[in-house]
Structures are given as structure tokens and as C-alpha cells.
Design a protein around this motif. Structure first.
Motif, PDB file in Angstrom:
ATOM      1  N   ARG A 223       0.831  -1.205   0.000  1.00 30.42           N
ATOM      2  CA  ARG A 223       0.000   0.000   0.000  1.00 30.42           C
ATOM      3  C   ARG A 223       0.866   1.255   0.000  1.00 30.42           C
ATOM      4  NH1 ARG A 223      -5.181   1.706   1.394  1.00 30.42           N
ATOM      5  NH2 ARG A 223      -5.822  -0.417   1.914  1.00 30.42           N
ATOM      6  N   LEU A 224       1.944   1.259   0.805  1.00 35.62           N
ATOM      7  CA  LEU A 224       2.819   2.423   0.831  1.00 35.62           C
ATOM      8  C   LEU A 224       3.447   2.655  -0.539  1.00 35.62           C
ATOM      9  CD1 LEU A 224       5.243   3.588   3.551  1.00 35.62           C
ATOM     10  CD2 LEU A 224       6.116   3.298   1.231  1.00 35.62           C
ATOM     11  N   TRP A 225       3.949   1.585  -1.155  1.00 40.08           N
ATOM     12  CA  TRP A 225       4.601   1.745  -2.461  1.00 40.08           C
ATOM     13  C   TRP A 225       3.604   2.194  -3.529  1.00 40.08           C
ATOM     14  CZ3 TRP A 225       9.372   2.677  -2.685  1.00 40.08           C
ATOM     15  CH2 TRP A 225      10.313   2.038  -1.857  1.00 40.08           C
ATOM     16  N   TRP A 226       2.386   1.666  -3.506  1.00 40.56           N
ATOM     17  CA  TRP A 226       1.369   2.098  -4.468  1.00 40.56           C
ATOM     18  C   TRP A 226       1.051   3.575  -4.288  1.00 40.56           C
ATOM     19  CZ3 TRP A 226      -0.245   0.307  -8.871  1.00 40.56           C
ATOM     20  CH2 TRP A 226      -0.189  -1.054  -9.136  1.00 40.56           C
ATOM     21  N   THR A 227       0.975   4.002  -3.034  1.00 42.93           N
ATOM     22  CA  THR A 227       0.674   5.409  -2.770  1.00 42.93           C
ATOM     23  C   THR A 227       1.815   6.309  -3.228  1.00 42.93           C
ATOM     24  OG1 THR A 227      -0.611   4.733  -0.827  1.00 42.93           O
ATOM     25  CG2 THR A 227       0.001   7.060  -0.979  1.00 42.93           C
ATOM     26  N   VAL A 228       3.040   5.922  -2.886  1.00 43.97           N
ATOM     27  CA  VAL A 228       4.200   6.711  -3.286  1.00 43.97           C
ATOM     28  C   VAL A 228       4.286   6.828  -4.799  1.00 43.97           C
ATOM     29  CG1 VAL A 228       6.730   6.703  -3.369  1.00 43.97           C
ATOM     30  CG2 VAL A 228       5.561   6.299  -1.203  1.00 43.97           C
ATOM     31  N   VAL A 229       4.096   5.712  -5.483  1.00 41.06           N
ATOM     32  CA  VAL A 229       4.255   5.711  -6.938  1.00 41.06           C
ATOM     33  C   VAL A 229       3.100   6.437  -7.628  1.00 41.06           C
ATOM     34  CG1 VAL A 229       4.334   4.247  -8.991  1.00 41.06           C
ATOM     35  CG2 VAL A 229       5.674   3.636  -6.976  1.00 41.06           C
ATOM     36  N   LEU A 230       1.859   6.099  -7.281  1.00 42.69           N
ATOM     37  CA  LEU A 230       0.712   6.682  -7.976  1.00 42.69           C
ATOM     38  C   LEU A 230       0.538   8.159  -7.654  1.00 42.69           C
ATOM     39  CD1 LEU A 230      -1.783   6.384  -9.761  1.00 42.69           C
ATOM     40  CD2 LEU A 230      -3.083   5.747  -7.720  1.00 42.69           C
TER      41      LEU A 230
ATOM     42  N   GLY B 211      -6.213  19.304 -10.268  1.00 38.15           N
ATOM     43  CA  GLY B 211      -6.489  18.818 -11.619  1.00 38.15           C
ATOM     44  C   GLY B 211      -7.399  19.754 -12.392  1.00 38.15           C
ATOM     45  N   ALA B 212      -8.414  20.278 -11.714  1.00 33.42           N
ATOM     46  CA  ALA B 212      -9.345  21.188 -12.391  1.00 33.42           C
ATOM     47  C   ALA B 212      -8.633  22.462 -12.844  1.00 33.42           C
ATOM     48  CB  ALA B 212     -10.500  21.536 -11.456  1.00 33.42           C
TER      49      ALA B 212
ATOM     50  N   ALA C 252      -6.147  13.382 -15.277  1.00 30.17           N
ATOM     51  CA  ALA C 252      -5.399  12.345 -14.554  1.00 30.17           C
ATOM     52  C   ALA C 252      -5.220  12.730 -13.086  1.00 30.17           C
ATOM     53  CB  ALA C 252      -4.041  12.126 -15.218  1.00 30.17           C
ATOM     54  N   VAL C 253      -4.990  14.004 -12.824  1.00 29.75           N
ATOM     55  CA  VAL C 253      -4.821  14.466 -11.440  1.00 29.75           C
ATOM     56  C   VAL C 253      -6.140  14.351 -10.676  1.00 29.75           C
ATOM     57  CG1 VAL C 253      -4.174  16.413  -9.976  1.00 29.75           C
ATOM     58  CG2 VAL C 253      -2.932  16.007 -12.106  1.00 29.75           C
ATOM     59  N   VAL C 254      -7.259  14.686 -11.316  1.00 28.43           N
ATOM     60  CA  VAL C 254      -8.567  14.569 -10.667  1.00 28.43           C
ATOM     61  C   VAL C 254      -8.853  13.116 -10.289  1.00 28.43           C
ATOM     62  CG1 VAL C 254     -11.057  14.722 -11.055  1.00 28.43           C
ATOM     63  CG2 VAL C 254      -9.582  16.629 -11.710  1.00 28.43           C
ATOM     64  N   VAL C 255      -8.606  12.197 -11.203  1.00 27.56           N
ATOM     65  CA  VAL C 255      -8.838  10.769 -10.926  1.00 27.56           C
ATOM     66  C   VAL C 255      -7.970  10.303  -9.763  1.00 27.56           C
ATOM     67  CG1 VAL C 255      -8.594   8.442 -11.853  1.00 27.56           C
ATOM     68  CG2 VAL C 255      -9.595  10.238 -13.262  1.00 27.56           C
ATOM     69  N   THR C 256      -6.730  10.754  -9.737  1.00 31.50           N
ATOM     70  CA  THR C 256      -5.825  10.375  -8.642  1.00 31.50           C
ATOM     71  C   THR C 256      -6.328  10.904  -7.308  1.00 31.50           C
ATOM     72  OG1 THR C 256      -3.956  10.374 -10.165  1.00 31.50           O
ATOM     73  CG2 THR C 256      -3.444  10.475  -7.823  1.00 31.50           C
ATOM     74  N   GLY C 257      -6.925  12.091  -7.315  1.00 38.39           N
ATOM     75  CA  GLY C 257      -7.501  12.621  -6.084  1.00 38.39           C
ATOM     76  C   GLY C 257      -8.579  11.713  -5.527  1.00 38.39           C
ATOM     77  N   VAL C 258      -9.422  11.184  -6.414  1.00 39.60           N
ATOM     78  CA  VAL C 258     -10.475  10.263  -5.985  1.00 39.60           C
ATOM     79  C   VAL C 258      -9.875   8.975  -5.433  1.00 39.60           C
ATOM     80  CG1 VAL C 258     -12.461   8.907  -6.738  1.00 39.60           C
ATOM     81  CG2 VAL C 258     -12.135  11.229  -7.627  1.00 39.60           C
ATOM     82  N   VAL C 259      -8.903   8.408  -6.163  1.00 38.25           N
ATOM     83  CA  VAL C 259      -8.286   7.146  -5.754  1.00 38.25           C
ATOM     84  C   VAL C 259      -7.534   7.309  -4.432  1.00 38.25           C
ATOM     85  CG1 VAL C 259      -6.556   5.409  -6.391  1.00 38.25           C
ATOM     86  CG2 VAL C 259      -8.121   6.303  -8.129  1.00 38.25           C
ATOM     87  N   SER C 260      -6.888   8.450  -4.255  1.00 37.09           N
ATOM     88  CA  SER C 260      -6.077   8.647  -3.051  1.00 37.09           C
ATOM     89  C   SER C 260      -6.918   8.618  -1.776  1.00 37.09           C
ATOM     90  CB  SER C 260      -5.311   9.972  -3.143  1.00 37.09           C
ATOM     91  OG  SER C 260      -6.195  11.085  -3.091  1.00 37.09           O
TER      92      SER C 260
END
Length: 437
Positions: free
Chosen positions: A19-26, A97-98, A198-206
Motif C-alpha cells: 500500500r505504501l509503495w502504491w501510494t508513493v508511486v501513484l 487537476g481542475a 489524470a490528477v482529478v482521478v488520482t484525487g479520488v483514488v487517493s
């Protein structure tokens, strides 16, 4: 700014999990995609569609740096006070992102701003850049970077910061490889929309990916928000943590050197050296530099973060000197790989060192200090040094009967000269650390 009593560290901090590595990378990579657009392609957008004046580019960079620094100081202190990073990351990425996508709304329909409207266009782009930087720095520089400090320990930060340091290079590689064609075709609106989306989608995923790390026990009387904002700038804080502030000062020098040439590097390759396939040059250089940085991060955990600084800085300076002489594609790739690899390894060394020296429960506050010394000052001073060098060299080319200034190789030599200050500051830091012991 003394350390609060430490609690037992979570197991995941000693052994970084998936989880840490996914967060750091994404979260880290997508954030750097937006910064690549803001730090490099926005300059190209202004150069090609609004004005080629290097002073405008320098003003754009400096204004956004000031806005970003203020946002990081406020959000860093705010997130320290709440003990939470996740809401600032998720909501901040959505707004970031917006505002990134909104740059496309300023793209002129005719491909270039008419002469009477240049001033209005310059003011508009600077204002939007400041707004974008406020959201981006609050989410990424303040909250995300503080979260990385929370989620790691001195034993794991070398490898984690080695990966974090690669993110700007990988982001550049992705943008050059996947989206550079849009900018060449003048499709600036679509370009900004893709990155912003892409930044907006990452905000949702984060929101679902990031987990806040339990903080150390807090004193009964918590300082006020205003006290937190100024806490890191007090003389007493500097006296209590001299090694931390000298590490930040060293980072300031490295950052200033990088900002002497980075805002102008694409323009230099495209219009100075007239390399049409500059995206390939940068792509290969960034990929090689990423490998150097990752290997440097792993070596850092073995031999020590501080020992890596001077060799990495020397490699950075060597690459810059070689770039001054490089004129063909192959020599530029070799020199750029060494320069960028050394730069990112030096930054990884300093970043991990600063995390180690961060007082418990003050990670957000230190991100504010980092923004002043690593972002604001370098991005105010560096681009204007570059602009002065470009203007002094007097290089230009004729485009449709109009003389346009173009950066020359002198910007790389100027950046190398700035790096001469790194060993001097490193000596001061070593003396301060010896006195503390």
C-alpha cells in the motif's frame, strides 16, 4: 521546535508494504505530471503563443513559487494540527487537476495572442498559475510529502526517497513520450485537459488508498495555528536544529542551480540546438538518470545519506559542464543523463536527510520550510539568473521576420558555478553536527 515523545512505530514503517509503495508511486508520479506541465511545458506554451521574453518566463516561475510556498506553509501547519494528511491530499488533487485543465481555456484560438492583448494574456496566465500552484503545493508538497515522512523511518527513507526523486524524471518521460505530439500540433487545450483529468482521478483514488499514520502523543496545550505558521522561522528553532536548517540551505543551492536551466531546457533543445527529436533526447536521458537515482538510493541506505551528497553534486556539475560543450544528439544525451542523474541523487540524499532531522509531529511544518528554501528561493533566483545569462549572451533567431531570443549553452555553465557553494555549506553543516555531538 523540540521533538515530542515518540511512540512505537508501526510495522509498515520498518518494512514498507504494497500500500505504501502504491501510494508513493501513484500519488507521487501523477503529482509530478502536473508539475512537469507547470514547470516546463507552461513555459513553452507562453513562449510559443504569448511572448518569447525570458523575463516573462522568469516572472511566471517566481510568482507561482511564492504562491506555492505560502500554501505549503499554511497547509503543512494545518495538517500537523489535525494530525491528518489524507483529506488535504484527496481534495487538493481534485482542485489541482481542475485548475491544470483550465490552462487550456487560455489557449488562443488563432494559435498566438494578438499583440494588443499580450499584457492581458500574461496577467491571466500568471494568475491561473498561482491558483494551480496553491492547490498543487498544498496537496503534494505539504500533505503528501509530510505523509511520506510519517510513513517511513530512517532505515527505509533512502530507498523510498530514491524512488520519490525519480518521479519528476519519470513524469517528464511520460509527458514527452505520450503528449509532446499534442503540443507540437498546437493542441494545448487537449494537452492540459488530459493531465488535469489524470490528477482529478488520482484525487479520488487517493481517498481510498492513503492511510493516515498515527501521530505521537501531543502535549496538553497545543500551539495555535498562527504559532504553528511562524514556529519554524523563529531563531530559537534554528538554534535548536542547526543541522536541519543547514541541510535545507544546501538543498537551496542545489535547487537554485537546477532552476537556472530547467525552465529553458526544452526551448534550448528545440530552438537553440534545433534538435527536432528533442523528446527522444530527453526521454533517453531521463530514463538513464532514473536508473542512476534508484541505484543511488539503494547505495544511500548502505553508506549513508550524507556521504552521497558531494559525489552526486560532482556528477551533477560534470554533466552541466559537458552540456555546455555538447552539440549533437548523442553527446547531449550522455551529458544530460549525468547531470539529471546527479541532480536527482543529490536531491534524494538531501530529502532523506531532512526527513531524518524532522522533529516528531512537525513534518508538515518542515514541508513549509522546505518550500521556502527548496522551491520559492530557487524558483525566484534561478530563472532570473538564467534570464540574465540568456539576455547577456544575445542569441536569437528570426521567425517570420521577427527576432526572437533563444537560450544558449551558457545557462548550463552558470548552473555549474552555483553548485560550487554546495561543499562550503556541507562543511558548515558537518561542523554544526560535530558541535551538537
Amino acid at each position: 521546535m523540540t521533538s515530542a515523545p515518540a511512540t512505537s512505530a508501526p510495522t509498515t514503517r520498518e518494512r514498507p508494504g504494497a500500500r505504501l509503495w502504491w501510494t508513493v508511486v501513484l500519488v507521487g508520479l501523477v503529482g509530478q505530471l502536473a508539475w512537469t506541465v507547470e514547470n516546463m511545458y507552461l513555459n513553452v506554451f507562453v513562449y510559443e503563443t504569448i511572448t518569447p521574453d525570458p523575463t516573462v518566463t522568469a516572472t511566471l516561475v517566481a510568482s507561482s513559487a511564492v504562491a506555492a510556498t505560502l500554501a505549503t506553509i499554511v497547509v503543512g501547519a494545518w495538517s500537523d494540527r489535525t494530525g491528518r494528511r489524507r483529506p488535504f491530499i484527496a481534495v487538493g488533487y481534485l482542485a489541482w487537476g481542475a485548475s491544470t485543465a483550465a490552462f487550456g481555456l487560455l489557449a488562443p484560438a488563432e494559435g498566438v495572442v494578438a499583440a494588443p492583448y499580450v499584457l492581458a494574456a500574461v496577467v491571466g496566465i500568471i494568475a491561473l498559475d498561482c491558483v494551480m500552484s496553491i492547490f498543487g503545493s498544498g496537496a503534494n508538497d505539504a500533505a503528501f510529502n509530510a505523509w511520506v515522512t510519517d510513513a517511513t523511518t530512517p532505515r527505509t527513507r533512502g530507498r523510498v526517497d530514491g524512488v520519490v526523486a525519480v518521479m519528476p524524471l519519470l513524469a517528464m518521460l511520460l509527458v514527452f513520450g505520450a503528449l509532446d505530439g499534442l503540443t507540437r500540433a498546437g493542441e494545448w487545450r487537449l494537452f492540459f485537459a488530459i493531465v488535469g483529468g489524470a490528477v482529478v482521478v488520482t484525487g479520488v483514488v487517493s481517498w481510498f488508498l492513503v492511510r493516515d499514520v498515527p501521530q505521537a502523543a501531543r502535549p496538553a496545550s497545543e500551539p495555535s495555528m498562527l504559532a504553528r505558521l511562524v514556529q519554524g522561522f523563529r531563531p530559537s528553532a534554528i538554534r535548536a536544529n542547526p543541522a536541519l536548517y543547514l541541510s535545507l540551505l544546501t538543498w537551496l543551492v542545489v535547487g537554485t542551480a537546477s532552476q537556472v536551466f530547467l525552465p529553458y531546457v526544452i526551448i534550448y533543445l528545440q530552438y537553440g540546438l534545433q534538435i527536432e527529436s528533442y523528446a527522444l533526447v530527453l526521454g533517453v536521458s531521463l530514463l538513464t538518470a532514473s536508473v542512476i537515482s534508484v541505484l543511488g538510493g539503494r547505495l544511500m541506505d548502505r553508506i549513508g545519506k550524507r556521504r552521497m551528497l558531494l559525489p552526486a553534486t560532482a556528477l551533477f556539475a560534470l554533466g552541466l559542464v559537458l552540456l555546455f560543450f555538447a552539440r549533437d544528439m548523442v553527446s547531449v544525451i550522455v551529458a544530460a543523463s549525468l547531470a539529471l542523474g546527479g541532480m536527482m541523487t543529490a536531491i534524494a540524499s538531501l530529502s532523506a536527510t531532512v526527513r531524518d532531522e524532522t522533529p516528531e509531529g512537525r513534518a508538515g511544518m518542515v514541508q513549509g520550510l522546505r518550500m521556502v528554501t527548496v522551491i520559492m528561493v530557487p524558483m525566484v533566483v534561478g530563472p532570473f539568473i538564467g534570464a540574465a545569462v540568456i539576455t547577456g549572451a544575445g542569441r536569437s533567431y528570426i521567425d517570420l521576420g521577427v527576432e526572437r531570443p533563444v537560450p544558449g549553452a551558457e545557462i548550463f555553465l552558470a548552473a555549474a558555478v552555483v553548485l560550487v557553494l554546495v561543499p562550503a555549506v556541507a562543511v558548515l553543516r558537518a561542523r554544526a553536527e560535530k558541535r551538537a555531538r
